[in-house]
Design an enzyme around this catalytic site. Structure first.
Site, PDB file in Angstrom:
ATOM      1  N   LYS A 192       0.858  -1.172   0.111  1.00  0.00           N
ATOM      2  CA  LYS A 192       0.051  -0.021  -0.221  1.00  0.00           C
ATOM      3  C   LYS A 192       1.003   1.299  -0.261  1.00  0.00           C
ATOM      4  O   LYS A 192       1.522   1.450   1.042  1.00  0.00           O
ATOM      5  CB  LYS A 192      -0.957   0.290   1.246  1.00  0.00           C
ATOM      6  N   GLU A 266      10.011   0.475  10.691  1.00  0.00           N
ATOM      7  CA  GLU A 266      11.012   1.764  10.424  1.00  0.00           C
ATOM      8  C   GLU A 266      10.537   3.194  10.807  1.00  0.00           C
ATOM      9  O   GLU A 266       9.683   3.523   9.823  1.00  0.00           O
ATOM     10  CB  GLU A 266      11.842   1.759   9.065  1.00  0.00           C
ATOM     11  N   CYS A 300      13.355  10.507   7.494  1.00  0.00           N
ATOM     12  CA  CYS A 300      13.090  10.083   8.709  1.00  0.00           C
ATOM     13  C   CYS A 300      14.606  10.275   9.584  1.00  0.00           C
ATOM     14  O   CYS A 300      14.754  10.204  10.627  1.00  0.00           O
ATOM     15  CB  CYS A 300      12.554   8.741   8.990  1.00  0.00           C
ATOM     16  N   GLU A 397       9.916  15.370  16.188  1.00  0.00           N
ATOM     17  CA  GLU A 397      10.367  15.445  14.756  1.00  0.00           C
ATOM     18  C   GLU A 397       9.454  16.153  13.992  1.00  0.00           C
ATOM     19  O   GLU A 397       8.278  16.062  13.789  1.00  0.00           O
ATOM     20  CB  GLU A 397      10.097  13.930  14.175  1.00  0.00           C
TER      21      GLU A 397
HETATM   22  P1  ADP Z   1       3.959   9.651   7.547  1.00  0.00           P
HETATM   23  O1  ADP Z   1       4.472  10.384   8.977  1.00  0.00           O
HETATM   24  O2  ADP Z   1       5.270   9.581   6.842  1.00  0.00           O
HETATM   25  O3  ADP Z   1       2.895  10.508   7.051  1.00  0.00           O
HETATM   26  P2  ADP Z   1       2.228   7.668   8.151  1.00  0.00           P
HETATM   27  O4  ADP Z   1       2.810   6.940   9.679  1.00  0.00           O
HETATM   28  O5  ADP Z   1       1.218   8.533   8.604  1.00  0.00           O
HETATM   29  O6  ADP Z   1       3.614   8.668   7.864  1.00  0.00           O
HETATM   30  O7  ADP Z   1       1.889   6.973   6.989  1.00  0.00           O
HETATM   31  C1  ADP Z   1       2.824   6.151   6.606  1.00  0.00           C
HETATM   32  C2  ADP Z   1       2.013   4.826   5.846  1.00  0.00           C
HETATM   33  O8  ADP Z   1       1.201   4.175   6.713  1.00  0.00           O
HETATM   34  C3  ADP Z   1       1.112   5.538   4.729  1.00  0.00           C
HETATM   35  O9  ADP Z   1       1.016   4.841   3.637  1.00  0.00           O
HETATM   36  C4  ADP Z   1      -0.411   5.671   5.481  1.00  0.00           C
HETATM   37  O10 ADP Z   1      -1.532   5.532   4.604  1.00  0.00           O
HETATM   38  C5  ADP Z   1      -0.361   4.368   6.335  1.00  0.00           C
HETATM   39  N1  ADP Z   1      -1.195   4.243   7.486  1.00  0.00           N
HETATM   40  C6  ADP Z   1      -1.655   5.373   8.132  1.00  0.00           C
HETATM   41  N2  ADP Z   1      -2.331   4.987   9.256  1.00  0.00           N
HETATM   42  C7  ADP Z   1      -2.305   3.856   9.315  1.00  0.00           C
HETATM   43  C8  ADP Z   1      -2.769   2.581  10.160  1.00  0.00           C
HETATM   44  N3  ADP Z   1      -3.449   2.651  11.297  1.00  0.00           N
HETATM   45  N4  ADP Z   1      -2.603   1.263   9.774  1.00  0.00           N
HETATM   46  C9  ADP Z   1      -1.701   0.785   8.679  1.00  0.00           C
HETATM   47  N5  ADP Z   1      -1.363   1.993   8.042  1.00  0.00           N
HETATM   48  C10 ADP Z   1      -1.505   3.075   8.240  1.00  0.00           C
END
Ligand code: ADP
Length: 801
Positions: A192, A266, A300, A397
């Site tokens: 995804k 990560e 990151c 961060e």
């Molecule tokens: P960033 O800080 O890089 O935006 P996120 O952690 O919000 O990182 O998002 C990283 C990925 O995790 C994206 O593909 C997002 O759609 C997905 N994501 C966000 N919430 C969830 C969740 N509860 N479970 C699984 N994947 C998620």
């Protein structure tokens, strides 16, 4: 257009836009919307869509399907169905697919770079020179692992279906970091992409189709966090690999707890960038640019906390500000842009709010005077000074182009400040004193430590964090281990990744064993075999040839009779080719892969040549096939046959580094003339040696037929030299030569060779006739050759407390 006089007066950069017409055409062709990629095909449009924008213009780029629970379910089922066959393929077959992916990424590199910049906002200079080359590098490197896992991880199995959930900061690179090791290890994947940046993953889906990857091996479901959550929680998933925020990482940990799913995370970071007073300050300033203004600071492992030795802090900040004035913020597609656009308004708002919070807490916020572009989501490079270690901006961060500074007086205080964080992803240490730098490296709690450097990544080195930056590593041997399991996974029909090879390779994209050509009515055109010295074909000094006959007695042709002078020329050419030894393992791997590719392209011709020398067509085809496979395998090893770190005295590490001999002589046996040649020369080359090879005396054409292949495979002139002739006479000349460091002598009596080698005490290695089964892949055979192609240098380094 500005007049030349005007340009000379201002010395300003002109615009240097990268064309985006191919990407525009691709987007236009998908104006109805992009859908998921499941079971080898793009799905029919569903109900729900989300919009993807160009951050530099703040305009819509495309609409993309929002994945539902049913979409996730279909993708996981497709991956489940594909897994048994994929995991049962021999590693060599998976290697070919991964290699084909790497090649296709390279073939589409500019398209992918432009697409990435348009979708994410990152400067084209970075997507073109860093992201996309690293993507190809990951697939090439893991093509190698596919090949080697069986021997290197005995008894290991693939985990099964892997859910890969990735962020928006390096969309295609994060995809590669997950899909490459997963596939190499025999897993299938549902990925995804992040909702802001799904486009390059969809272009990647197209590459999977182009190379004929079996349906279901890679599936891509688009959508937001809810799609990600559904995927991570799906009972058909055996492993979750996540890169993203610490909060979401924590949610996934909770959601998968007790499920038996393997997990690697990560997550975020607030990495220290430590500058001591004895550092080269100008280099360190450039280091900061790469640490926090690379990818708009949306990294990151960004060096976002500058820890400065008190005595140089003021001078360093002055230099840094002068450098910041020169950073160009603007159109990501302009080749001279340093900082592009922020991915989305929500991220821009977060950066603004955190900087305001820093100001409220007493920080002095500074940014250069240059105006930002009028349209789009931009944020200037920013420095916050005068803050306390416990202030919000020193702890949280920001994930934007914002660095904060703190000062320290002693190395102990620097380490304490560096570790004063819940994260532990990376650290960068700047000092001209190696003892100090290594001492601090030992004290810093971080998964990656760079000395006098920052943001270095490579497929061969593990990347990942300590503490709340997550667990598991991506890249290298430790990264592969994340995608393997030692026992069959509970409830999973996981196949064996490393078991016995099935009898046939199904669906191989290119280079399989081809049909033999039929007999023609014309006589063949005579071909003149020569020697191969310094990358050129050369006539023998002797002016004589010898007749080569097949086993039936039929004359096959004439080969040059090499002598002492030809060997001397070859040694000279090999010494001049020192660059081959200095090339990176990756570069050498690429050349060896290229040789394999060209061997495959010419397999029919090579097979016919061996068949004509005697023996059955089947056997000839088998020998050629094996030679291709072996070349692939030594390409795999080129960047992986590492040294070791020895535990020696306390307060030290001892690096056992493998170095090539330099110039080697290799005398080949008569049997398996192509396969034995390849099996001996390729490991020597892979390790960085330059070679003078004497091919099979009985069938030298097996080697002389390869010249064009070397010429068209980027083999530098002088790395491989071939002198045909009488094995024993040439072997003695090689043994006596003082500028040859090691000699492998196969297929004759070693006694006279060893005696003649005493002059410069060169290392010799002999295998008696009949002792080697060139077709067998006995465990340890690779290592035996690679070990004998290197010598070890132990470097002692002070380390630890
Ligand atoms: P960033 O800080 O890089 O935006 P996120 O952690 O919000 O990182 O998002 C990283 C990925 O995790 C994206 O593909 C997002 O759609 C997905 N994501 C966000 N919430 C969830 C969740 N509860 N479970 C699984 N994947 C998620």
């Amino acid at each position: 257009m500005a007049a030349i006089g005007e340009i000379l007066r201002t010395m300003d950069y002109g615009p240097a836009p990268e064309a985006n017409d191919h990407v525009r055409a691709w987007l236009d062709a998908h104006s109805a919307g992009f859908t998921h990629f499941i079971d080898g095909d793009f799905t029919a449009p569903g109900e729900a869509w989300f919009e993807v924008s160009d951050p530099a213009q703040a305009t819509p780029l495309a609409r993309v399907a929002q994945g539902s629970d049913a979409d996730v379910d279909r993708a996981v089922s497709a991956a489940r169905r594909a897994h048994p066959a994929w995991s049962a393929l021999p590693g060599h077959a998976r290697a070919r697919y991964l290699y084909a992916i790497a090649r296709h990424v390279q073939k589409h590199e500019r398209f992918l770079a432009v697409l990435e910049s348009v979708d994410n906002g990152k400067p084209i200079r970075e997507s073109r020179d860093i992201d996309i080359p690293l993507v190809a590098r990951h697939f090439t490197h893991h093509a190698g692992w596919a090949e080697l896992i069986a021997g290197e991880f005995p008894g290991a199995r693939s985990v099964g279906v892997c859910a890969a959930i990735i962020p928006w900061n390096f969309p295609l690179l994060m995809l590669a970091w997950k899909i490459a090791p997963a596939l190499a290890a025999g897993n299938t994947v549902v990925l995804k992409p992040a909702e802001f940046t799904p486009l390059s993953a969809l272009a990647f889906a197209d590459i999977c189709r182009q190379i004929g990857l079996p349906p279901g091996v890679v599936n891509i479901v688009c959508g937001d966090g809810s799609t990600g959550a559904a995927l991570a929680a799906h009972p058909g998933v055996d492993k979750v690999a996540f890169t993203g925020s610490t909060e979401v990482g924590r949610a996934i940990r909770r959601a998968t707890a007790g499920s038996g799913k393997k997990l690697s995370l990560e997550l975020g970071g607030k990495s220290p960038f430590i500058v001591f007073d004895d550092a080269d300050l100008d280099s360190a300033v450039e280091g900061v640019v790469d640490a926090i203004w690379f990818n708009q600071g949306e990294v990151c492992c960004a060096g976002s906390r500058l820890l400065l030795h008190e005595g140089i802090a003021e001078r360093f900040i002055a230099k840094l500000k002068a450098r910041m004035e020169k950073l160009r913020v603007g159109d990501p597609l302009d080749k001279s842009t340093d900082i592009g656009a922020i991915v989305a308004p929500v991220q821009l708002t977060r950066i603004r709010e955190l900087v305001e919070q820093g100001r409220r807490e007493g920080g002095i916020v500074w940014c250069p005077a240059a105006p930002l572009p009028a349209a789009g989501w931009f944020y200037p490079p920013t420095l916050i000074t005068g803050i306390a270690p416990a202030s919000t901006v020193a702890e949280v961060e920001i994930f934007g182009p914002v660095a904060v500074t703190l000062t320290f007086r002693t190395p102990t205080e620097a380490v304490a400040l560096a570790n004063n964080t819940r994260y532990g992803l990376a650290a960068s240490i700047w000092s001209e004193n190696i003892n100090l730098a290594l001492d601090v490296a030992a004290g810093v709690k971080a998964g990656v430590v760079w000395l006098n450097a920052t943001n270095l990544f490579d497929a061969a080195a593990g990347f990942g964090g300590f503490k709340e930056s997550g667990f598991g590593r991506e890249g290298g041997r430790e990264g592969i281990a994340e995608y393997l399991t030692s026992a069959a996974h509970a409830g999973s029909p996981s196949g064996v990744a490393t078991g016995a090879a099935p009898s046939r390779l199904s669906g191989i994209p290119a280079g399989g064993v081809a049909e033999l050509p039929g007999d023609g009515t014309l006589p063949p055109i005579d071909r003149t075999a020569k020697l191969y010295i310094g990358g050129k074909q050369a006539r023998p000094d002797s002016g004589y040839s010898f007749t080569v006959t097949g086993t039936s007695g039929a004359v096959l042709g004439a080969a040059p009779l090499g002598n002492r002078k030809d060997i001397r020329n070859a040694v000279e050419a090999a010494h001049k080719a020192a660059n081959w030894s200095a090339a990176s393992g990756h570069n050498r791997a690429q050349v060896l892969y290229y040789i394999a590719e060209n061997l495959a392209a010419r397999s029919a011709e090579l097979t016919e040549r061996l068949r004509a020398a005697g023996g059955a067509a089947d056997a000839a085809a088998h020998e050629v096939h094996r030679a291709i496979e072996r070349t692939f395998r030594y390409a795999a090893w080129a960047d992986k046959f590492d040294g070791r770190i020895h535990s020696t005295k306390s307060r030290h590490v001892t690096l056992a580094l493998r170095e090539p001999w330099g110039v080697m002589g290799i005398v080949c046996p008569d049997e398996a003339p192509l396969l034995a040649f390849v099996s001996l020369v390729m490991p020597a080359l892979a390790m960085g040696n330059r070679v003078i090879a004497v091919p099979s005396q009985a069938m030298p054409f097996a080697a002389t037929d390869l010249y064009q292949i070397f010429d068209t495979s980027d083999v530098p002139g002088g790395a491989i030299n071939i002198v045909t002739g009488e094995r024993d006479a040439l072997g003695l000349v090689l043994a006596e030569h003082d500028d040859i460091a090691a000699l492998w002598y196969h297929g004759g009596a070693i006694g006279p060779i060893e005696a003649a080698s005493a002059g410069n005490l060169k290392a010799t290695w002999a295998v008696c006739p009949g002792d080697a089964d060139w077709y067998a892949d006995a465990p340890g055979t690779d290592a035996a050759h690679l070990e004998r192609a290197t010598q070890i240098k132990n470097v002692w380094i002070p380390y630890g407390a």
